[in-house]
Design an enzyme around this catalytic site. Structure first.
Site, PDB file in Angstrom:
ATOM      1  N   MET A 135     -11.316  -5.896   5.280  1.00  0.00           N
ATOM      2  CA  MET A 135     -10.559  -4.939   6.076  1.00  0.00           C
ATOM      3  C   MET A 135     -10.224  -5.589   7.408  1.00  0.00           C
ATOM      4  O   MET A 135     -11.121  -6.000   8.147  1.00  0.00           O
ATOM      5  CB  MET A 135     -11.379  -3.671   6.306  1.00  0.00           C
ATOM      6  CG  MET A 135     -11.535  -2.765   5.090  1.00  0.00           C
ATOM      7  SD  MET A 135      -9.960  -2.274   4.375  1.00  0.00           S
ATOM      8  CE  MET A 135      -9.259  -1.351   5.741  1.00  0.00           C
ATOM      9  N   MET A 187     -11.916   4.853  -0.235  1.00  0.00           N
ATOM     10  CA  MET A 187     -12.557   5.108   1.043  1.00  0.00           C
ATOM     11  C   MET A 187     -13.134   6.515   0.959  1.00  0.00           C
ATOM     12  O   MET A 187     -12.646   7.474   1.587  1.00  0.00           O
ATOM     13  CB  MET A 187     -11.539   4.987   2.200  1.00  0.00           C
ATOM     14  CG  MET A 187     -11.106   3.549   2.443  1.00  0.00           C
ATOM     15  SD  MET A 187      -9.574   3.395   3.376  1.00  0.00           S
ATOM     16  CE  MET A 187      -8.391   3.497   2.020  1.00  0.00           C
ATOM     17  N   SER A 225       0.850  -1.198   0.000  1.00  0.00           N
ATOM     18  CA  SER A 225       0.000   0.000   0.000  1.00  0.00           C
ATOM     19  C   SER A 225       0.885   1.247   0.000  1.00  0.00           C
ATOM     20  O   SER A 225       1.658   1.461   0.954  1.00  0.00           O
ATOM     21  CB  SER A 225      -0.883   0.034   1.251  1.00  0.00           C
ATOM     22  OG  SER A 225      -1.365   1.359   1.468  1.00  0.00           O
ATOM     23  N   MET A 280      -8.481   8.296   0.407  1.00  0.00           N
ATOM     24  CA  MET A 280      -9.292   8.662   1.571  1.00  0.00           C
ATOM     25  C   MET A 280      -9.762  10.123   1.421  1.00  0.00           C
ATOM     26  O   MET A 280      -8.973  10.996   1.068  1.00  0.00           O
ATOM     27  CB  MET A 280      -8.453   8.534   2.851  1.00  0.00           C
ATOM     28  CG  MET A 280      -7.907   7.150   3.083  1.00  0.00           C
ATOM     29  SD  MET A 280      -6.846   7.107   4.560  1.00  0.00           S
ATOM     30  CE  MET A 280      -6.311   5.400   4.491  1.00  0.00           C
ATOM     31  N   HIS A 335      -1.259  -1.312  -4.148  1.00  0.00           N
ATOM     32  CA  HIS A 335      -2.529  -0.935  -3.511  1.00  0.00           C
ATOM     33  C   HIS A 335      -2.526   0.563  -3.259  1.00  0.00           C
ATOM     34  O   HIS A 335      -1.566   1.109  -2.682  1.00  0.00           O
ATOM     35  CB  HIS A 335      -2.675  -1.705  -2.194  1.00  0.00           C
ATOM     36  CG  HIS A 335      -3.993  -1.545  -1.506  1.00  0.00           C
ATOM     37  ND1 HIS A 335      -5.106  -2.246  -1.878  1.00  0.00           N
ATOM     38  CD2 HIS A 335      -4.347  -0.770  -0.454  1.00  0.00           C
ATOM     39  CE1 HIS A 335      -6.116  -1.899  -1.061  1.00  0.00           C
ATOM     40  NE2 HIS A 335      -5.672  -1.004  -0.191  1.00  0.00           N
ATOM     41  N   ASP A 360      -6.594  -6.640   4.051  1.00  0.00           N
ATOM     42  CA  ASP A 360      -5.988  -5.313   4.045  1.00  0.00           C
ATOM     43  C   ASP A 360      -5.959  -4.695   5.444  1.00  0.00           C
ATOM     44  O   ASP A 360      -6.996  -4.365   6.001  1.00  0.00           O
ATOM     45  CB  ASP A 360      -6.837  -4.430   3.112  1.00  0.00           C
ATOM     46  CG  ASP A 360      -6.308  -3.045   2.963  1.00  0.00           C
ATOM     47  OD1 ASP A 360      -6.987  -2.229   2.305  1.00  0.00           O
ATOM     48  OD2 ASP A 360      -5.220  -2.749   3.496  1.00  0.00           O
ATOM     49  N   HIS A 376      -8.307   1.394  -3.780  1.00  0.00           N
ATOM     50  CA  HIS A 376      -9.243   1.180  -2.660  1.00  0.00           C
ATOM     51  C   HIS A 376      -9.859   2.530  -2.320  1.00  0.00           C
ATOM     52  O   HIS A 376      -9.182   3.394  -1.745  1.00  0.00           O
ATOM     53  CB  HIS A 376      -8.453   0.597  -1.475  1.00  0.00           C
ATOM     54  CG  HIS A 376      -9.252   0.433  -0.233  1.00  0.00           C
ATOM     55  ND1 HIS A 376      -8.649   0.150   0.975  1.00  0.00           N
ATOM     56  CD2 HIS A 376     -10.573   0.496   0.024  1.00  0.00           C
ATOM     57  CE1 HIS A 376      -9.578   0.057   1.917  1.00  0.00           C
ATOM     58  NE2 HIS A 376     -10.768   0.254   1.352  1.00  0.00           N
ATOM     59  N   ASP A 404      -4.534   3.644  -1.584  1.00  0.00           N
ATOM     60  CA  ASP A 404      -5.567   3.951  -0.588  1.00  0.00           C
ATOM     61  C   ASP A 404      -6.048   5.390  -0.701  1.00  0.00           C
ATOM     62  O   ASP A 404      -5.359   6.315  -0.281  1.00  0.00           O
ATOM     63  CB  ASP A 404      -5.009   3.737   0.829  1.00  0.00           C
ATOM     64  CG  ASP A 404      -4.953   2.284   1.196  1.00  0.00           C
ATOM     65  OD1 ASP A 404      -3.894   1.824   1.651  1.00  0.00           O
ATOM     66  OD2 ASP A 404      -5.974   1.596   1.015  1.00  0.00           O
TER      67      ASP A 404
HETATM   68  C1  DX5 Z   1      -6.322   1.485   5.776  1.00  0.00           C
HETATM   69  C2  DX5 Z   1      -5.897   1.052   4.368  1.00  0.00           C
HETATM   70  C3  DX5 Z   1      -4.869  -0.038   4.370  1.00  0.00           C
HETATM   71  C4  DX5 Z   1      -3.596   0.370   5.103  1.00  0.00           C
HETATM   72  C5  DX5 Z   1      -2.597  -0.757   5.074  1.00  0.00           C
HETATM   73  O1  DX5 Z   1      -7.466   2.309   5.687  1.00  0.00           O
HETATM   74  O2  DX5 Z   1      -7.008   0.583   3.642  1.00  0.00           O
HETATM   75  O3  DX5 Z   1      -4.553  -0.384   3.016  1.00  0.00           O
HETATM   76  O4  DX5 Z   1      -3.039   1.493   4.461  1.00  0.00           O
HETATM   77  O5  DX5 Z   1      -1.456  -0.268   5.732  1.00  0.00           O
HETATM   78  P1  DX5 Z   1      -0.817  -1.071   6.973  1.00  0.00           P
HETATM   79  O6  DX5 Z   1      -0.181  -2.294   6.348  1.00  0.00           O
HETATM   80  O7  DX5 Z   1       0.183  -0.113   7.511  1.00  0.00           O
HETATM   81  O8  DX5 Z   1      -1.939  -1.403   7.891  1.00  0.00           O
HETATM   82 ZN    ZN Z   2      -6.506  -0.263   1.601  1.00  0.00          ZN
END
Ligand code: DX5
Ligand code: ZN
Length: 223
Positions: free
Chosen positions: A141, A72, A12, A41, A37, A179, A70, A39
């Site tokens: 998750m 969010m 990620s 947000m 990956h 994840d 991903h 992320d």
């Molecule tokens: C959290 C993300 C994950 C996270 C994974 O909201 O969806 O992908 O970044 O990172 P680690 O491995 O540090 O938990």
């Molecule tokens: Zn993620």
């Protein structure tokens, strides 16, 4: 072949050094990563803001590995075209963030990329069941979405096994992605439970010997 041997690794980039994002992505690529990956947000669906389509475009320029985006965010639909145009190969959305998951999954596939659905740890697993025949990725998750660096929630091992069995029963070509909080210690148990693609941010990009070593350490742990 034991399940772990075919387990894929998806670093990620949320945990990457954004001052050297391209180098960091090339490092995990060289280290043997299978996906990247991404992320996204929005500070509303989850408390923090990370990045958007420019980060996807930067990752696209740095690697040929599949970009596993991903989201969010809420709403989702107005942004799908832009993430595909930026280079996403797969888009996973939260079942809690879409009014009509079937329609959103259909739209993602119409855009020519793989469609995924995910859920917060507190959301009942059954919220995914009606959609399993319309998606390519189920993302479990194993932390509360919104931040990297959290501890793996061990109760999610049962959810992983339960969804793996359900997916197997309908012999779907679904990738079961896990994840959050995954490191060399947790990885074998996640793979044993049925996780097929392991997302790891902190344990890879925070590895003392660098991101490529982080990927290799996970691969060694998976056997
Ligand atoms: C959290 C993300 C994950 C996270 C994974 O909201 O969806 O992908 O970044 O990172 P680690 O491995 O540090 O938990
Ligand atoms: Zn993620």
């Amino acid at each position: 072949m034991p399940p772990e041997a075919s387990t894929r690794i998806a670093p990620s980039i949320l945990a990457a050094d954004f001052g050297r994002l391209g180098d960091e992505i090339r490092a995990v690529d060289a280290g043997g990563a299978d996906w990247i990956h991404v992320d996204v947000m929005d500070g509303a669906f989850v408390p923090s803001i990370s990045f958007g389509t420019p980060a996807v475009a930067a990752a696209r320029a740095a690697t040929r590995l599949p970009l596993d985006v991903h989201l969010m965010i809420e709403p989702v639909e107005p942004h799908l075209d832009a993430f595909v145009a930026a280079g996403a190969d797969a888009i996973t959305v939260h079942v809690e963030a879409v009014a009509d998951p079937a329609a959103t999954l259909r739209r993602i596939r119409e855009l020519g990329v793989r469609a995924g659905l995910t859920l917060r740890p507190g959301t009942p697993e059954s919220s995914l069941w009606p959609h399993l025949d319309a998606l390519d990725i189920v993302l479990v998750m194993s932390v509360e979405p919104g931040a990297g660096g959290q501890a793996f929630i061990p109760e999610m091992l049962d959810r992983i096994a339960s969804l793996a069995a359900r997916i197997e029963a309908q012999s779907s070509e679904i990738d079961l992605v896990v994840d959050g909080g995954i490191n060399a210690d947790v990885a074998p148990r996640v793979a044993e439970a049925g996780g097929q693609v392991l997302v790891a941010g902190t344990s890879v990009f925070g590895h003392p010997d660098g991101p490529a070593s982080g990927v290799r350490a996970l691969r060694r742990a998976l056997g």
